[in-house]
Design a protein around this motif. Structure first.
Motif, short mmCIF file in Angstrom:
data_model
loop_
_atom_site.label_atom_id
_atom_site.label_comp_id
_atom_site.label_asym_id
_atom_site.label_seq_id
_atom_site.Cartn_x
_atom_site.Cartn_y
_atom_site.Cartn_z
N ARG A 126 0.85 -1.33 -0.13
CA ARG A 126 0.01 -0.12 -0.10
C ARG A 126 0.92 1.24 -0.13
N TRP A 127 1.92 1.25 0.95
CA TRP A 127 2.67 2.46 0.77
C TRP A 127 3.63 2.55 -0.51
N PHE A 128 3.91 1.52 -1.17
CA PHE A 128 4.55 1.59 -2.53
C PHE A 128 3.59 2.45 -3.45
N LEU A 129 2.38 1.79 -3.54
CA LEU A 129 1.42 2.08 -4.43
C LEU A 129 1.15 3.56 -4.33
N ASN A 130 1.23 4.20 -2.91
CA ASN A 130 0.70 5.47 -2.44
C ASN A 130 2.01 6.32 -3.14
N ALA A 131 3.16 5.97 -2.97
CA ALA A 131 4.37 6.72 -3.70
C ALA A 131 4.26 6.83 -5.10
N LEU A 132 3.84 5.95 -5.79
CA LEU A 132 3.39 5.78 -7.24
C LEU A 132 2.52 6.89 -7.55
N ARG A 133 1.53 6.98 -6.82
CA ARG A 133 0.45 7.83 -6.98
C ARG A 133 0.73 9.29 -6.70
N GLY A 134 1.57 9.35 -5.75
CA GLY A 134 2.21 10.64 -5.15
C GLY A 134 3.01 11.50 -6.45
N ILE A 135 3.44 10.78 -7.11
CA ILE A 135 4.41 11.21 -8.14
C ILE A 135 3.68 11.37 -9.62
N ASP A 136 3.60 12.49 -10.10
CA ASP A 136 2.80 12.58 -11.27
C ASP A 136 3.63 11.91 -12.63
N SER A 137 2.84 11.78 -13.49
CA SER A 137 3.47 11.15 -14.64
C SER A 137 4.30 12.10 -15.24
N PHE A 138 4.06 13.47 -15.26
CA PHE A 138 4.95 14.36 -15.82
C PHE A 138 6.42 14.37 -14.92
N VAL A 139 6.40 14.30 -13.82
CA VAL A 139 7.74 14.10 -13.02
C VAL A 139 8.19 12.71 -13.15
N PHE A 140 7.60 11.79 -13.25
CA PHE A 140 8.40 10.44 -14.08
C PHE A 140 8.95 10.51 -15.39
N ALA A 141 8.14 11.13 -16.17
CA ALA A 141 8.75 11.25 -17.86
C ALA A 141 9.88 12.30 -17.55
N LEU A 142 9.93 13.33 -16.63
CA LEU A 142 11.25 14.12 -16.64
C LEU A 142 12.32 13.02 -16.31
N LEU A 143 12.24 12.41 -15.23
CA LEU A 143 13.21 11.58 -14.76
C LEU A 143 13.54 10.63 -15.84
N PHE A 144 12.70 10.10 -16.48
CA PHE A 144 12.95 9.21 -17.36
C PHE A 144 13.86 9.64 -18.87
N VAL A 145 13.43 11.22 -19.12
CA VAL A 145 14.01 11.42 -19.84
C VAL A 145 15.57 11.59 -19.77
N ALA A 146 15.78 11.85 -18.53
CA ALA A 146 17.12 11.92 -18.21
C ALA A 146 18.01 10.60 -18.42
N ALA A 147 17.06 9.39 -17.93
CA ALA A 147 17.56 8.08 -17.95
C ALA A 147 17.95 7.40 -19.37
N VAL A 148 16.73 7.71 -20.04
CA VAL A 148 16.46 6.95 -21.51
C VAL A 148 16.54 7.70 -22.67
N GLY A 149 16.77 9.06 -22.41
CA GLY A 149 16.85 10.17 -23.35
C GLY A 149 15.71 10.58 -24.00
N LEU A 150 15.51 11.40 -24.83
CA LEU A 150 14.43 12.24 -25.37
C LEU A 150 13.54 11.14 -26.27
N GLY A 151 12.12 11.49 -26.32
CA GLY A 151 11.34 10.70 -26.98
C GLY A 151 10.19 10.00 -26.29
N PRO A 152 9.37 9.25 -27.05
CA PRO A 152 8.11 8.66 -26.44
C PRO A 152 8.13 7.80 -25.54
#
Length: 277
Positions: A126-152
């Motif tokens: 439950r705590w793990f799911l709340n952590a995922l819900r608490g971070i917006d997809s916009f923030v996740f996308a920003l992190l993954f742009v740095a990790a995997v590069g630009l693109g869909p």
């Protein structure tokens, strides 16, 4: 009852009761006024922190009106590019929602108090799911742009992680409230827990799960239109480019295309959800 109260006349007892009622009413009124004062203080502080300035709105609206007027007629010269970027956006939302659904089902079972095979994992999941819900997809996308590069691809990962937490929690809440009569009946035959879940519980919650998945796909199409702002691909990237260049005819075309696609998907999703009920 005390001796004094027992010997009091009916009129005196009535006066005592009325006095107690007045004190109770006054106390409730004081609590109400205190609650109203706290609400007003909260909004006063929020107004200040949000930097609300109506004079800026008054001077900005005419400027916005001039921009809207300059956006006509729309620029259709890059329509094939916009169609491709829009298809990227829909694909991002579809793949991200699908991955989230596949991950959400087992996590929902672990996060359902009444059916989890390992109760010790209930709160950590439950705590793990709340952590995922608490971070917006916009923030996740920003992190993954740095990790995997630009693109869909970064957008797909961002959508999947946020939707995973939200969808799994919704599934788990529904499973906790479902009637467990068929589940218990199958368990009495000696079937294992996972077999029982697959044959006695999943058919009952499957329409709700499919309807929820369609809702989140529709929601993620709208949400993913802005992921291009951080370089996660899709039509949002063209939207940002047009805004940076103040190319309002091009911007108008992009917004119109987004609205058409979102409305079409909304109608399709609504029709499919009715079929599932």
């Amino acid at each position: 009852m005390t001796r004094a109260a027992a010997t009091a006349s009916p009129a005196e007892r009535t006066l005592d009761q009325m006095d107690a009622m007045r004190r109770g009413f006054s106390l409730r009124r004081m609590r109400l006024w205190l609650f109203c004062a706290l609400i007003l203080a909260f909004y006063a502080v929020s107004w200040n922190l949000a930097g609300i300035d109506l004079s800026k709105l008054a001077t900005g609206l005419p400027k916005l009106g001039r921009w809207i007027a300059s956006a006509w007629p729309p620029d259709l010269t890059e329509l094939p590019l916009f169609a491709l970027r829009t298809a990227e956006t829909v694909a991002m939302a579809a793949l991200g929602t699908t991955f989230a659904t596949l991950l959400a089902i087992p996590m929902a079972i672990l996060a359902s108090r009444n059916i989890t095979p390992w109760p010790a994992l209930y709160y950590p999941v439950r705590w793990f799911l709340n952590a995922l819900r608490g971070i917006d997809s916009f923030v996740f996308a920003l992190l993954f742009v740095a990790a995997v590069g630009l693109g869909p691809f970064a957008g797909v990962l961002g959508i999947a992680l946020h939707t995973w937490g939200s969808m799994a929690k919704f599934f788990a809440d529904h499973m906790e409230n479902v009637h467990l009569g068929p589940f218990d009946a199958v368990r009495t035959t000696g079937a294992g827990r996972f077999t029982t879940i697959a044959y006695a519980l999943v058919p009952d919650v499957l329409p709700v799960m499919l309807s929820t998945t369609l809702f989140w796909w529709e929601f993620n199409v709208r949400a993913s239109t802005v992921l291009g702002v951080v370089g996660a691909g899709g039509i949002g990237q063209e939207l940002k480019n047009s805004m940076d260049l103040l190319d309002f005819p091009r911007l108008f075309t992009i917004i119109a295309m987004i609205l058409v696609v979102v409305m079409a998907l909304d109608q399709l999703s609504g029709w499919l959800r009715k079929k599932l009920v």
